[in-house]
Design a protein around this motif. Structure first.
Motif, PDB file in Angstrom:
ATOM      1  N   ASN A   1       0.823  -1.212   0.000  1.00 58.65           N
ATOM      2  CA  ASN A   1       0.000   0.000   0.000  1.00 58.65           C
ATOM      3  C   ASN A   1       0.857   1.261   0.000  1.00 58.65           C
ATOM      4  O   ASN A   1       0.532   2.250  -0.668  1.00 58.65           O
TER       5      ASN A   1
ATOM      6  N   ASP B   1       2.195   1.682  -3.491  1.00 62.29           N
ATOM      7  CA  ASP B   1       1.103   2.039  -4.389  1.00 62.29           C
ATOM      8  C   ASP B   1       0.727   3.509  -4.226  1.00 62.29           C
ATOM      9  O   ASP B   1       0.521   4.222  -5.213  1.00 62.29           O
TER      10      ASP B   1
ATOM     11  N   ALA C   1       0.776   6.466  -6.925  1.00 63.46           N
ATOM     12  CA  ALA C   1      -0.513   7.098  -7.224  1.00 63.46           C
ATOM     13  C   ALA C   1      -0.373   8.616  -7.196  1.00 63.46           C
ATOM     14  O   ALA C   1      -0.921   9.328  -8.053  1.00 63.46           O
TER      15      ALA C   1
ATOM     16  N   GLU D   1     -11.276   4.186  -8.865  1.00 60.66           N
ATOM     17  CA  GLU D   1     -10.685   2.857  -8.877  1.00 60.66           C
ATOM     18  C   GLU D   1     -10.698   2.245  -7.481  1.00 60.66           C
ATOM     19  O   GLU D   1     -10.995   1.062  -7.301  1.00 60.66           O
ATOM     20  N   GLN D   2     -10.378   3.070  -6.473  1.00 55.87           N
ATOM     21  CA  GLN D   2     -10.385   2.568  -5.103  1.00 55.87           C
ATOM     22  C   GLN D   2     -11.783   2.148  -4.679  1.00 55.87           C
ATOM     23  O   GLN D   2     -11.962   1.113  -4.029  1.00 55.87           O
TER      24      GLN D   2
ATOM     25  N   SER E   1     -12.535  -1.095  -6.305  1.00 57.35           N
ATOM     26  CA  SER E   1     -11.759  -2.172  -5.683  1.00 57.35           C
ATOM     27  C   SER E   1     -12.366  -2.583  -4.344  1.00 57.35           C
ATOM     28  O   SER E   1     -12.438  -3.770  -4.017  1.00 57.35           O
TER      29      SER E   1
ATOM     30  N   ARG F   1      -7.374  -5.715 -11.366  1.00 56.37           N
ATOM     31  CA  ARG F   1      -7.012  -4.420 -10.781  1.00 56.37           C
ATOM     32  C   ARG F   1      -5.796  -3.838 -11.494  1.00 56.37           C
ATOM     33  O   ARG F   1      -5.729  -2.645 -11.770  1.00 56.37           O
ATOM     34  N   SER F   2      -4.829  -4.691 -11.792  1.00 58.50           N
ATOM     35  CA  SER F   2      -3.642  -4.239 -12.501  1.00 58.50           C
ATOM     36  C   SER F   2      -3.997  -3.731 -13.890  1.00 58.50           C
ATOM     37  O   SER F   2      -3.509  -2.686 -14.330  1.00 58.50           O
TER      38      SER F   2
ATOM     39  N   ALA G   1      -5.722  -0.301 -13.669  1.00 58.34           N
ATOM     40  CA  ALA G   1      -4.799   0.794 -13.381  1.00 58.34           C
ATOM     41  C   ALA G   1      -3.913   1.094 -14.582  1.00 58.34           C
ATOM     42  O   ALA G   1      -3.661   2.248 -14.923  1.00 58.34           O
TER      43      ALA G   1
ATOM     44  N   ARG H   1       2.717   1.687 -11.564  1.00 57.49           N
ATOM     45  CA  ARG H   1       1.856   1.661 -10.386  1.00 57.49           C
ATOM     46  C   ARG H   1       0.890   0.477 -10.427  1.00 57.49           C
ATOM     47  O   ARG H   1       0.532  -0.098  -9.392  1.00 57.49           O
TER      48      ARG H   1
ATOM     49  N   SER I   1      -0.250  -2.124  -7.473  1.00 62.55           N
ATOM     50  CA  SER I   1      -1.664  -2.285  -7.131  1.00 62.55           C
ATOM     51  C   SER I   1      -2.036  -3.759  -7.089  1.00 62.55           C
ATOM     52  O   SER I   1      -2.853  -4.189  -6.267  1.00 62.55           O
TER      53      SER I   1
ATOM     54  N   GLN J   1      -3.616  -6.021  -4.003  1.00 62.55           N
ATOM     55  CA  GLN J   1      -4.791  -6.886  -4.088  1.00 62.55           C
ATOM     56  C   GLN J   1      -4.476  -8.284  -3.574  1.00 62.55           C
ATOM     57  O   GLN J   1      -5.272  -8.893  -2.856  1.00 62.55           O
TER      58      GLN J   1
END
Length: 755
Positions: A164, A167, A171, A211-212, A215, A277-278, A281, A552, A556, A560
């Motif tokens: 995190n 990331d 970000a 995106e968050q 997720s 998720r990848s 992003a 990034r 990410s 996950q």
């Protein structure tokens, strides 16, 4: 040699290729291919080179404001990342500083992850937990199990926090770069563009928030799905205790195995979401696409990462997608396949003829319970589990309907005088065989979505080979038992071959992109430094956004993965661990049985299955972090340290001072081009060497499967069956097309068109 002995030999051979560490390696290799680790290496040196290039170009221009130099009529908005937007060069200096912090953070945090996931730490602890589950005494389980689970939680949280942190650093860097590109676009653009800037600004800069939110929503769905799967596995065992005809031991074994496999699939679903998720992003959620550098264009809201339509013959996409990863049909297809194969054994399981005694109940003894009605009821129950809105459920539902039609016809004949003739069920044989092929194809698609092999690891609830063989012979379904095992091995072979093929394509693609990067940097560094304008710098800056975004995306994905491990331990397993320990250590757990498998053994198997997820994640994270650290030490950190000094200013205001600056900048350009070329060549060599090792490992695994089984299952020496190969071939094609679509919305891959 007796049939029982032949079967024992076959099952013994199968277990030698399905041991836990082997299936874990199959899992890991499939996931390693899907993460495409080369993408983690490529954008880091590129982004540094691009930042260096833009600093060199900016050094030869006058500074300007990103606030005051926009066209009239532009609405004001709040800057979220740039601390001094009144100066373009100051923003570039901030980007260089933020980049240094991000890469230093990545180096430090990847070291934490690498240390935590090394063989002597997290994998060792997981193996201790598994050993305790399998071989520990009741007293050891009661006194040590929860303590070791808590230690695993602490390690998982440590890795999650590290991922995190990394990331978040990237970000912020992506946000600053995007903010600058948008501001520069409007400085260069028209009033019409400027009027729309607020929409564009919100669409792009709210990307991280959107995106968050997505997720978090998906993570909650994955946790709920995993919880339900644990509950379903446990309740399914109790149901099987009462419903599976006790004389039909082979089917009972398959049912128990499918329950465990279903849980494993549900846990793999959450890990597979990391790939989604990848991709999301990396593609920038489409919010950045076509919004800069063109006049009069209307802003659009962010969209999901694009996915190519499937070319699969069954029409079901094998690309990871949110609907499939929480679809009960995705994890339930194997159970339906088992039931249909059991139905086939009713049709031909007695020396190629119908097994009338198994089809219908002939006495009050449970040992001769009606197998036909059991299959019918189990299929109907499976259908109630499906989600009509989800892709695999939609495909599986009509297959279940077809099976119900066949079993109804079997039962109708069994209850009539026509049952005295064995050929009365012959019309149902061909449709059943076709249905099995269809389900095998759908099962292959499900395994690809879940990024898992077809075989399940030998665990506490896996019966001994002699028990399996005796059950197969007693049920008159020896050949069908081998057919079932053969299919699972076939799917594992197909998935490994597909992974090897896709990884080769990824490597070719990466090598081509490395060459394109070298050419691009070469073009940039040949730009004349006497008449540089914002139009020259903007494409470079836009491509930097793409490279930062791609980098990034990999971090990410690690977030996950470890987020899933944390959820598995805290939200899924924790609420039931105390009850499970009680079951494992109580007499009650030894009383309830299905096909000789006790409840205690089955509960052990559930925990064992659960532990395989953090083990797989730790293996992957250790590899990714180790590779990143190696490249970072050699190429990234040294290059980043030089970037900060690339924004130069003339010693004075005279013409000679300006000429001297141009000479310095030209030398810096040449050095940057040479450095980028050397780094790209070394990374390409690293990727090619890893591909060689990857191919060698998969080939060795496939050879081991063939050598162990060819004497018992000759089909393993033959190519993968066409109806399965068609699915994996389509998967490879769909994956390549999906990656191309996602690359198309990432400015990292579009810079050359600007030169």
């Amino acid at each position: 040699m007796s049939t029982a002995q032949k079967l024992t030999n076959t099952y013994t051979a199968l277990q030698t290729v399905n041991e836990g560490h082997q299936i874990n390696q199959d899992d890991w290799m499939t996931l390693w291919c899907s993460t495409n680790w080369g993408a983690l290496l490529q954008p880091a040196p590129l982004s540094i080179s691009l930042l260096g290039a833009i600093l060199i170009l900016a050094s030869s221009t006058a500074d300007f404001s990103l606030i005051d130099d926009v066209p009239e009529g532009a609405p004001e908005y709040k800057w979220q990342y740039a601390t001094r937007p009144e100066s373009f060069k100051t923003c570039l200096e901030q980007m260089a500083g933020d980049g240094s912090k991000a890469f230093e953070t990545a180096q430090a945090q990847m070291e934490i992850i690498n240390n935590s996931t090394s063989d002597s730490v997290m994998p060792k602890l997981i193996k201790e937990i598994v050993g305790l589950i399998i071989d520990g005494s009741k007293e050891d389980i009661q006194s040590l199990f929860l303590s070791k689970i808590n230690d695993l939680k602490d390690l998982s949280k440590k890795c999650l926090d590290a991922a995190n942190t990394t990331d978040s650093a990237f970000a912020n860097l992506v946000g600053l770069a995007q903010e600058m590109v948008l501001a520069c676009t409007y400085v260069q653009g028209t009033t019409e563009q400027a009027i729309d800037r607020n929409k564009v600004h919100l669409a792009v800069l709210d990307q991280v928030k959107a995106e968050q939110a997505a997720s978090i929503k998906q993570a909650k769905a994955q946790v709920a799905f995993a919880k339900k799967s644990y509950s379903k596995a446990e309740s399914g065992f109790y149901t099987a205790v009462n419903d599976v005809p006790s004389g039909w031991t082979l089917v009972g074994m398959e049912v128990v195995g499918d329950l465990a496999k279903g849980l494993s699939s549900a846990l793999n679903a959450a890990v597979s979401y990391g790939t989604m998720r990848s991709q999301g992003a990396q593609a920038g959620l489409n919010s950045y696409s076509n919004l800069t550098g063109q006049q009069g264009q209307t802003a659009v809201a962010p969209e999901p990462a694009p996915v190519a339509p499937t070319t699969s013959p069954n029409g079901v996409s094998s690309q990871p997608n949110a609907e499939a990863l929480t679809d009960p049909g995705t994890v339930g297809v194997q159970s339906v396949l088992t039931l249909v194969m059991a139905m086939q054994s009713l049709l031909t399981g007695k020396d190629g003829k119908p097994d009338w005694d198994r089809i219908r109940k002939t006495s009050d003894s449970k040992d001769s319970q009606d197998g036909g009605l059991y299959i019918q009821a189990a299929l109907e129950s499976q259908k109630t589990e499906l989600d009509p809105s989800a892709p695999f459920s939609q495909k599986l539902s009509p297959y279940i309907d077809d099976a119900l039609v066949i079993i109804a016809a079997i039962l109708k004949v069994a209850g009539s005088s026509a049952s005295i003739e064995d050929n009365t069920l012959e019309p149902q044989v061909a449709p059943t065989e076709q249905l099995i092929m269809n389900l095998q194809g759908l099962s292959t698609s499900a395994n690809l979505v879940l990024q898992q092999p077809g075989s399940a690891a030998t665990g506490p609830a896996t019966p001994a080979p002699a028990d399996q063989a005796q059950a197969a012979e007693a049920s008159g379904a020896a050949q069908l038992a081998v057919q079932s095992a053969e299919m699972k091995v076939t799917q594992t072979r197909a998935n490994l071959e597909a992974s090897r093929g896709m990884y080769e394509k990824y490597t070719d693609e990466l090598t081509q992109q490395q060459q394109a990067i070298t050419t691009t940097i070469g073009n940039i560094t040949q730009t004349q430094l006497t008449d540089v304008t914002l139009a020259h710098m903007l494409p470079v800056l836009g491509t930097a956004v793409g490279s930062f975004t791609t980098l990034r995306a990999q971090f990410s994905q690690l977030v996950q993965f470890f987020d899933h491990v944390a959820s598995l331990l805290n939200d899924v397993m924790d609420p039931s661990l105390t009850d499970w320990i009680h079951t494992l250590t109580s007499a009650e757990g030894e009383e309830k049985k299905v096909a000789g498998i006790t409840l205690s053994k089955f509960m052990q198997n559930l925990i064992y299955t659960g532990m395989m997820t953090p083990l797989k994640v730790s293996m992957l994270a250790n590899k990714v972090s180790g590779v990143y650290m190696s490249v970072s030490r050699q190429y990234i950190i040294p290059a980043q340290e030089q970037v900060g000094s690339m924004l130069l200013f003339p010693a004075g205001s005279t013409a000679e001072d300006k000429k001297a600056l141009v000479v310095k900048l030209q030398k810096a350009q040449a050095a940057l081009a040479e450095s980028t070329k050397g780094t790209n060549n070394k990374i390409s060599a690293l990727v090619l060497n890893d591909q060689k090792d990857f191919n060698t490992t998969i080939t060795a695994r496939l050879n081991a499967i063939e050598n162990a089984l060819k004497a018992h299952i000759p089909a393993v020496t033959q190519p993968v069956p066409a109806h399965v190969k068609a699915i994996t071939n389509a998967h490879a094609k769909d994956t390549a097309r999906t990656r191309a679509l996602q690359a198309g919305v990432n400015p990292m891959f579009t810079l050359q068109s600007a030169f």
